[in-house]
Design an enzyme around this catalytic site. Structure first.
Site, short mmCIF file in Angstrom:
data_model
loop_
_atom_site.label_atom_id
_atom_site.label_comp_id
_atom_site.label_asym_id
_atom_site.label_seq_id
_atom_site.Cartn_x
_atom_site.Cartn_y
_atom_site.Cartn_z
CG HIS A 46 35.41 27.69 34.49
ND1 HIS A 46 35.19 26.85 35.56
CD2 HIS A 46 35.42 26.90 33.38
CE1 HIS A 46 35.05 25.61 35.11
NE2 HIS A 46 35.18 25.61 33.79
CD GLU A 69 35.22 28.54 38.55
OE1 GLU A 69 34.51 27.89 37.78
OE2 GLU A 69 36.24 28.07 39.10
CG ASN A 81 50.28 65.12 29.91
OD1 ASN A 81 50.68 65.08 31.06
ND2 ASN A 81 51.10 65.19 28.87
#
Length: 646
Positions: free
Chosen positions: A44, A66, A373
């Protein structure tokens, strides 16, 4: 609106992070109401800011985001995996649109995602008639010219820095609820910010007072709203009275702001200037010592106090919580784990620990390499973990801890761990080490072999890792920053990578050392203790001198002039008039023999030119009070490495 672009970029980044964090929390717990509310409010706010800036594509996209989250708020749909995935795609698109708008282009098309958001919002079972995907129920009256007349008084927070933009956002929301008939002050004065904190709106609407108030309060920086119904005559009288007050109104005072945004370039210049001040202060100390003036010495004492406080405050302005970097990683770990078919719980700790902005900006890539990793190589597949008696969900954590003048950043996991024997075999097969050297390498030494360029034990390369890149980049970046990397791992139990970093790269507390005609600086953070040769016992191990510490441990002994290429032998024992400095080098204790101790001093660290960056034992330079240049020692490269003595 160009004047507000930097503020928009800063605030929009905060809201994007808020939405992302909320979506990741919602994925872990679909029933978490606070996360839903945070996502809705973030979308919003982005919608209102984008509309105020004239970025219609962003406003439309965030409007649909929204609207979709509004259906979750109202219990009309659940936050399933499909919804979270779509919202995360929309977040990525918002970022791309912001970059595109700020670059002045129109290359990014949001149409497909906007339509998908609208379809999900209007999908059967999602609730009645919300195909446009947006807006609260109070916006249903948009465009009407009938209804009652209300007087809305809006007060902004005291330190609001974008009053005209906030007021525009309020007016836009109120116009959705009916028709804005008039404002006090005028629309032009509001646009020019010719008002203090309060402005008034006369609105014709069918919405209730509560709906008007709720719709206005959601705008950022709105502190209070008062709504009352008025008759037409009362409205005209109030308007005339307010107009009269506007004529005699004094020029408003600037509100006291609690924060101010400043570019990194300005901060860098301030740090450089403070560094020059420290150098000049040292030169004045030398002049005062030669002159012997009491008055000058007293003035210098005051200068030390003031300049010290100034230096501290300037350095504090550059200190930034590591959370600014850490908060970008949960999304990355989540997406990576899904791509690899793994179940990973990601934990963050120490987000409020502060680092110099220069250091913080440099550590993002090393942490990315380590996390990739960890998820790819460290964490096993769910079925493999279950077979090993582990929970199917793996754990990866990223934490920061403050220790003296350093910050330790730790990336750890509870995965399969690293097999040191396999690493050794690979290192031998590639010619990195000789098999006959095995007894000279401890467990951690073998693990550090993974930091050699091109080293990898992966059987197949994936799009994430296994091509022999990553760990050498991490180690190289740590060296560039004056930090260290250490690895601890046990097969089947997990791995822990520790990055040790200096708090700042600009000004350091140093121990000044003399050798021959030269002066050197050694960071106090690397100094454990200082001895005279009479205070310690010097022995010989395998023909090389060592000092015996209080706990019975021994530390190799090296001469500073010998290490730096002087005529002296690097391993010769100390002479009676010399001094011993116990140095902590990457967690190992080393004894350093120096000719003279010149005291403690704050020094401004200046980088060396590229020509000298490969010189061992030296990490920078500084200017002394008498104008001479002193080299700053780097304990990480000053002492011989294991492979150098093999």
């Amino acid at each position: 609106m160009d004047a507000y672009k930097d503020v928009f970029l800063s605030e929009s980044a905060d809201f994007i992070q808020q939405i992302t964090d909320g979506l990741l929390a919602l994925e872990a717990d679909p029933g978490e109401a606070d996360s839903v509310e945070a996502i809705f409010r973030g979308a919003h706010s982005l919608k209102g800011m984008s509309a105020a800036m004239g970025y219609e594509r962003i406003a439309e996209l965030t409007h649909k985001m929204e609207g979709l989250m509004d259906t979750v708020r109202k219990g009309q749909r659940t936050a399933d995996a499909g919804l979270v995935d779509l919202m995360l795609r929309a977040v990525d698109l918002v970022r791309a649109l912001i970059d595109d708008e700020c670059a002045g282009g129109g290359d990014v098309d949001a149409g497909a995602v906007v339509r998908e958001l609208a379809r999900m919002t209007a999908r059967p079972g999602a609730g009645p008639g919300r195909a446009d995907g947006g807006g609260a129920a109070v916006e249903a009256g948009q465009g009407t010219v009938t209804g009652r007349r209300v007087h809305v008084t809006v007060r902004l927070i005291e330190d609001c820095v974008l009053k005209s933009v906030r007021a525009y956002m309020v007016l836009k929301r109120l116009n959705h609820m009916g028709e804005v008939v008039d404002t006090v002050p005028s629309a032009r004065d509001i646009e020019d910010e010719a008002f203090d904190r309060t402005f008034e709106v006369f609105l014709r609407t069918t919405a209730s007072d509560e709906q008007v108030e709720e719709s206005t309060l959601v705008v950022t920086d709105v502190e209070a709203v008062a709504v009352e119904e008025v008759e037409e005559a009362e409205r005209e009288a109030a308007r005339e009275s307010a107009s009269t007050q506007q004529l005699v109104r004094r020029i408003p005072k600037l509100s006291e702001t609690q924060t101010v945004r400043i570019s990194i370039g300005h901060l860098d210049n301030m740090v450089n200037l403070v560094g020059e001040l420290v150098i000049l202060r040292s030169r004045l100390d030398s002049v005062a010592a030669d002159m012997g003036s009491r008055e000058l010495n007293e003035t210098l004492e005051e200068l030390h106090g003031v300049s010290g406080e100034l230096q501290h405050e300037v350095m504090q302005t550059r200190m930034v919580p590591v959370g600014n970097i850490f908060n970008r990683f949960p999304r990355m770990v989540r997406d990576l784990a899904r791509d690899l078919g793994k179940d990973v719980a990601f934990e963050l700790d120490g987000l409020d620990i502060e680092l110099d902005r220069t250091v913080l900006d440099e550590i993002g890539d090393p942490i990315v390499h380590l996390l990739r990793n960890t998820v790819d190589h460290g964490i096993e597949a769910p079925e493999e973990r279950a077979a090993a008696g582990k929970p199917e969900r793996g754990r990866v954590s990223l934490s920061a801890h403050r220790e003296r003048d350093h910050v330790r950043i730790v990336v750890s996991d509870d995965g399969r761990g690293m097999d040191s024997e396999r690493i050794w075999e690979k290192a031998c097969s590639t010619g990195l080490v000789d098999p006959s050297q095995r007894d000279e390498f401890g467990h951690e030494d073998v693990l550090m072999l993974t930091c050699a360029p091109g080293f990898s034990t992966a059987k197949t390369a994936t799009k994430v890792s296994g091509r022999g890149v990553g760990m050498d980049v991490v180690k190289g970046k740590m060296g560039y920053l004056g930090g260290t990397l250490s690895i601890a791992s046990a097969p089947g139990e997990g791995t822990e990578f520790t990055l040790t970093l200096p708090l700042t790269l600009a000004i350091i507390h140093a121990l000044m050392l003399g050798s021959g005609r030269h002066v050197y600086a050694l960071a106090l953070s690397a100094v454990d203790e200082v001895f005279s040769p009479h205070d310690v016992r010097v022995e010989s191990v395998d023909g090389a001198p060592v000092i015996v510490l209080r706990d019975g441990a021994v530390a190799p002994l090296h001469r500073l002039d010998g290490l730096l290429g002087g005529a002296a032998e690097a391993l010769a024992p100390p002479r009676p008039h010399e001094h011993l400095v116990l140095v902590d080098s990457a967690g190992q204790k080393r004894g350093l023999v120096v000719e003279r101790m010149l005291g403690r001093q704050e020094v401004v660290l200046k980088p060396l030119s590229k020509m000298f960056r490969e010189v061992r034992g030296v990490g920078g330079a500084t200017v002394l009070g008498d104008g001479r240049v002193a080299l700053v020692l780097d304990p990480r490269t000053l002492f011989p490495a294991k492979e150098d003595t093999a």
